[in-house]
Design an enzyme around this catalytic site. Structure first.
Site, short mmCIF file in Angstrom:
data_model
loop_
_atom_site.label_atom_id
_atom_site.label_comp_id
_atom_site.label_asym_id
_atom_site.label_seq_id
_atom_site.Cartn_x
_atom_site.Cartn_y
_atom_site.Cartn_z
N LYS B 119 0.85 -1.26 -0.04
CA LYS B 119 0.00 0.04 0.01
C LYS B 119 0.94 1.10 -0.08
O LYS B 119 0.46 2.21 -0.68
CB LYS B 119 -1.00 0.22 1.38
CG LYS B 119 -1.91 -1.10 1.16
CD LYS B 119 -3.09 -0.99 2.08
CE LYS B 119 -4.04 -2.23 1.96
NZ LYS B 119 -5.56 -1.92 2.28
N LYS B 160 -4.28 1.16 8.99
CA LYS B 160 -4.53 0.09 8.07
C LYS B 160 -2.94 -0.52 8.29
O LYS B 160 -2.04 -0.01 8.73
CB LYS B 160 -4.44 0.50 6.60
CG LYS B 160 -5.83 0.99 6.40
CD LYS B 160 -5.78 1.29 5.00
CE LYS B 160 -7.22 1.88 4.51
NZ LYS B 160 -7.06 2.51 2.88
N GLY B 167 -9.79 -6.01 5.00
CA GLY B 167 -10.23 -5.24 6.08
C GLY B 167 -9.48 -5.80 7.34
O GLY B 167 -9.70 -5.19 8.49
N GLU B 202 -4.25 7.01 7.99
CA GLU B 202 -4.72 8.14 6.87
C GLU B 202 -6.11 8.82 7.30
O GLU B 202 -6.74 8.30 8.25
CB GLU B 202 -4.80 7.65 5.51
CG GLU B 202 -6.06 6.45 5.40
CD GLU B 202 -6.05 6.11 4.01
OE1 GLU B 202 -5.09 5.97 3.30
OE2 GLU B 202 -7.10 5.49 3.66
N GLU B 277 -9.07 1.27 -6.96
CA GLU B 277 -9.96 1.50 -5.79
C GLU B 277 -9.93 2.79 -5.37
O GLU B 277 -8.94 3.29 -5.27
CB GLU B 277 -10.25 0.61 -4.87
CG GLU B 277 -10.32 -0.80 -5.23
CD GLU B 277 -10.68 -1.99 -4.24
OE1 GLU B 277 -11.47 -3.07 -4.35
OE2 GLU B 277 -9.74 -1.69 -3.13
N ASN B 292 -6.20 -3.64 -7.29
CA ASN B 292 -5.91 -4.88 -7.26
C ASN B 292 -5.44 -5.41 -8.48
O ASN B 292 -6.04 -5.06 -9.49
CB ASN B 292 -7.45 -5.29 -6.83
CG ASN B 292 -8.05 -5.30 -5.35
OD1 ASN B 292 -7.15 -5.03 -4.56
ND2 ASN B 292 -9.23 -4.77 -5.21
N ARG B 294 -5.80 -8.32 -10.37
CA ARG B 294 -6.55 -9.44 -10.36
C ARG B 294 -7.92 -9.33 -10.90
O ARG B 294 -8.22 -8.30 -10.99
CB ARG B 294 -6.18 -10.31 -9.33
CG ARG B 294 -6.90 -9.67 -8.00
CD ARG B 294 -7.29 -10.43 -6.81
NE ARG B 294 -7.46 -9.79 -5.74
CZ ARG B 294 -8.81 -9.15 -5.38
NH1 ARG B 294 -9.88 -9.27 -6.23
NH2 ARG B 294 -8.77 -8.40 -4.54
N VAL B 297 -13.78 -10.34 -7.42
CA VAL B 297 -15.22 -11.12 -6.88
C VAL B 297 -16.32 -10.62 -8.05
O VAL B 297 -16.91 -11.27 -8.40
CB VAL B 297 -15.36 -11.32 -5.75
CG1 VAL B 297 -16.84 -11.82 -5.22
CG2 VAL B 297 -14.16 -11.68 -5.00
N ARG B 339 -23.05 -11.03 -2.36
CA ARG B 339 -22.18 -12.29 -1.90
C ARG B 339 -23.01 -13.05 -0.96
O ARG B 339 -23.26 -12.72 0.25
CB ARG B 339 -20.96 -11.80 -1.62
CG ARG B 339 -20.27 -10.95 -2.46
CD ARG B 339 -18.46 -10.77 -2.16
NE ARG B 339 -18.09 -9.73 -2.67
CZ ARG B 339 -16.79 -9.55 -2.50
NH1 ARG B 339 -16.01 -10.28 -1.69
NH2 ARG B 339 -16.06 -8.50 -3.45
#
Lengths: 165, 492
Positions: B119, B160, B167, B202, B277, B292, B294, B297, B339
């Site tokens: 990050k 974070k 999360g 942050e 994001e 991300n 990849r 979902v 989901r």
């Protein structure tokens, strides 16, 4: 002797009153006329007092999983031949569904809780999780000490037995 | 250079493995699935052309064993590996190992994964390319100095893990006292979970929205986008409902975010599909959150609005084909994904276990049910609790929502407690219908999202339905002649 059913921590009683000419069940004291229409996992259709009730259900041991009107329920049905009192009322305890460590005790022994109150926090699978009371009552015992590990299936918290009515 | 993919190993399991196999089959690519013995006869293993057993000290360990997976691919004569999402999908060493073995990795280069996977380096990279980030401070081990520096940004702050995701290790703090305590906890959790205890703080945006842009790059600096997705409905910082396009997003803001995403991906010479994001503040300010590297979902909602197969795009780019033409991509209607997880929302989202006794799902042209489930399958705590995804499309958001309501009612997974009913209550919530979304939505509306108490008649219906479905009672109702039943002690 009526069949004892448990759902959401509450006890219910069901009795077969008549099979012919109509099936009559007594549920918690009131009579209901039941007419099975379609049976099968894809669709179950019954009539209760002339109303159509559609649901999905699957049985596993003493538990029946029911999905009805957009909601899922778990109903435990105890064999009426079991002696009363042999089966502990559902929802008397918080049982560990996976191994972990007890990291915080929010409600101590003797404290009153309502359903949904966080009682203890556990760390399991590297995640912190709050475990809440399955029903209202008084905490009888926190069965695991702080920072102690436990196995899947361990009883973590016991509530005092519900008052018999 | 075109390197056609003829045989693909899918280094994953569950719904996403099934999803990838489905597209590979359409493209005439042979598929090899991997399975741990706990996944014996799982749908992804049955669906693939071939299966390779993998071993590990834990079931997850097997799917994380990169050298074993590369060996399996070579042994089965594969020319490419698709990592899916989760597991090794964002592991730079795995991407490198796959390429060093002479195989195609369906995803970006190892350097890109490394750049975006941390990050801190990702934020620095965004800053260098004029992509807005929120003010932040990094902890360098001295937690009290970190607390002093961080409090200068102003509260509330978000703590974070540098190596984090999903999360874990994240928390919101509102005072200096809180900060020191939470920072230590977060560093501990980050260390345990990611093996890296670096954390940072942050500015925490109140009522933030989580909006992301799907991009596709060719690795040469050319990048296109497939629009945006709103992923603001989250529990414990994890998405559970996503939609495309984002709801009530002003055109100029959407355009600015897409432009930022394209510039970032282009600067990184991004190859394959990725997601940038952002956090969007109520005042319209937006900040880069992470990238991300990849397949997501929630890629299905994008597929439904732009009519493209994102896995097919991934495979095409991996084999050296060019990008789809941006001008030819048209966005139609609105799509929503829910989901379905094995967890109990009424007990603090506690993971649930059990045996799948029955699955029913809608089969409409406007719905997709992605799952790796089969009847009889045991759901344990070895893997992620997500069991399935339900996706609907409509000409408008209102129609997509209405169809989702209907789809949830037609869906049943019996035997394991799931969040399905909870998802239904969110979808029907006035705040959701109005599109008044932010990442604290579920906490804010917790009281009105709780299940209503059952009415007397509903309760009777359920008890009778259960009784009629219990084999013991059914036998007594159906078969046992009256005198026999009496003898069995069924009457007082």
């Amino acid at each position: 002797m009526p069949t004892v059913m448990h759902m959401d921590g509450q006890e219910h009683q069901l009795e077969i009153v008549a099979r012919r000419p109509e099936l009559v069940l007594r549920v918690d004291g009131a009579l209901h006329i039941v007419r099975p229409i379609t049976r099968g996992f894809q669709l179950n259709l019954i009539e209760v007092d002339g109303r159509q009730v559609r649901f999905h259900a699957a049985s596993e041991g003493a538990v029946v999983h029911v999905r009805c009107d957009g909601r899922s329920h778990r109903v435990a049905i105890h064999d009426p031949r079991d002696a009363r009192g042999m089966v502990r009322a559902a929802g008397d305890e918080i049982v560990a569904e996976m191994p972990g460590t007890l990291v915080a005790i929010v409600k101590a022994q003797g404290e009153e809780v309502v359903a949904g109150d966080v009682v203890v926090t556990i760390e399991s699978m590297k995640l912190l999780m709050n475990l809440s009371a399955p029903r209202a009552g008084r905490i009888a015992r926190i069965a695991v000490e702080l920072n102690q590990t436990f196995d899947k299936g361990a009883i973590l918290v016991m509530l005092e037995p519900a008052v018999e009515t | 250079m075109i390197r056609p993919i003829r045989r693909l190993l899918i280094a994953n399991r569950g719904e996403i493995a099934c999803r990838i196999i489905e597209t590979a089959r359409k493209l005439g690519i042979a598929t090899v699935a991997v399975q741990h013995r706990l996944d014996h006869k799982a749908p992804h293993a049955i669906l693939a052309d071939e299966v390779m057993e993998i071993e590990g000290e834990t079931p997850v360990g097997a799917y994380l064993d990169s050298s074993q997976l590369v060996r399996a691919a070579i042994q089965k004569g594969c020319d490419a590996i698709h990592p899916g999402y989760g597991f090794l999908s964002e592991n730079a060493s795995f991407a490198l190992a796959v390429r060093e073995a002479g195989l195609i990795f369906v995803g970006p280069g190892a350097e890109t994964i490394r750049l975006m996977g941390d990050k801190i380096t990702a934020r620095d990279f965004a800053v260098r390319h004029d992509v807005p980030v929120s003010p932040s401070v990094m902890a360098d081990g001295d937690l009290s100095r970190f607390a002093t520096d961080a409090s200068r940004i102003g509260f509330p702050l978000l703590i974070k893990a540098a190596a984090g995701g999903g999360g874990k290790g994240m928390s919101i703090v509102r005072s200096l006292d809180d900060l020191i305590e939470r920072a230590a906890l977060a560093a501990g959790e980050a260390g345990r979970y990611f093996g890296d205890n670096r954390i940072y703080a942050e500015r925490y945006v109140e009522r933030p929205r989580h909006i992301e842009v799907q991009i596709v790059g060719d690795g040469k600096g050319n990048v296109i986008h497939l629009g945006d997705r709103e992923c603001s409905i989250q529990r414990r910082f994890q998405k559970i409902i996503e939609e495309a396009p984002s709801v009530n997003l002003p055109d100029n803001l959407r355009a600015a975010m897409i432009d930022s995403a394209l510039r970032l991906a282009s600067a990184a010479c991004y190859e394959n599909v990725g997601t940038v994001e952002f956090i969007v503040a109520p005042d319209g300010a937006y900040y880069f959150l992470e990238m991300n590297t990849r397949l997501q979902v929630e890629h299905r909602v994008t597929e439904m609005v732009c009519g493209l197969d994102i896995v097919a795009i991934q495979l095409a780019i991996a084999s050296g084909d060019g990008l789809p033409d941006q001008g030819s991509i048209q966005f139609k209607g609105s799509a929503i994904e829910c989901r379905i997880c094995a967890e109990n929302p009424d007990r603090d989202f506690m993971p649930e276990t059990g045996r799948v006794l029955g699955i029913v799902h809608p089969r409409q042209p406007w719905s997709i049910f992605d799952s790796g489930l089969s009847e009889g399958q045991v759901i344990g705590t070895n893997f992620d609790p997500m069991l399935a995804k339900l996706v609907t499309h409509g000409a408008s958001r209102a129609e997509a929502v209405e169809r989702m309501t209907q789809a949830i009612r037609c869906t049943t997974i019996l035997g394991v407690v799931t969040n399905l009913d909870y998802l239904g209550r969110i979808i029907e919530h006035p705040g959701f219908l109005a599109g008044d979304l932010h990442t604290g939505f579920l906490v804010e509306h917790a009281p009105s999202l709780a299940p209503h108490a059952l009415g007397a008649q509903e309760l009777i219906d359920i008890l009778i339905a259960a009784a009629m479905s219990n084999p013991g009672l059914q036998r007594l109702i159906d078969d046992v002649p009256e005198p026999y039943a009496l003898a069995g002690g069924w009457r007082n």
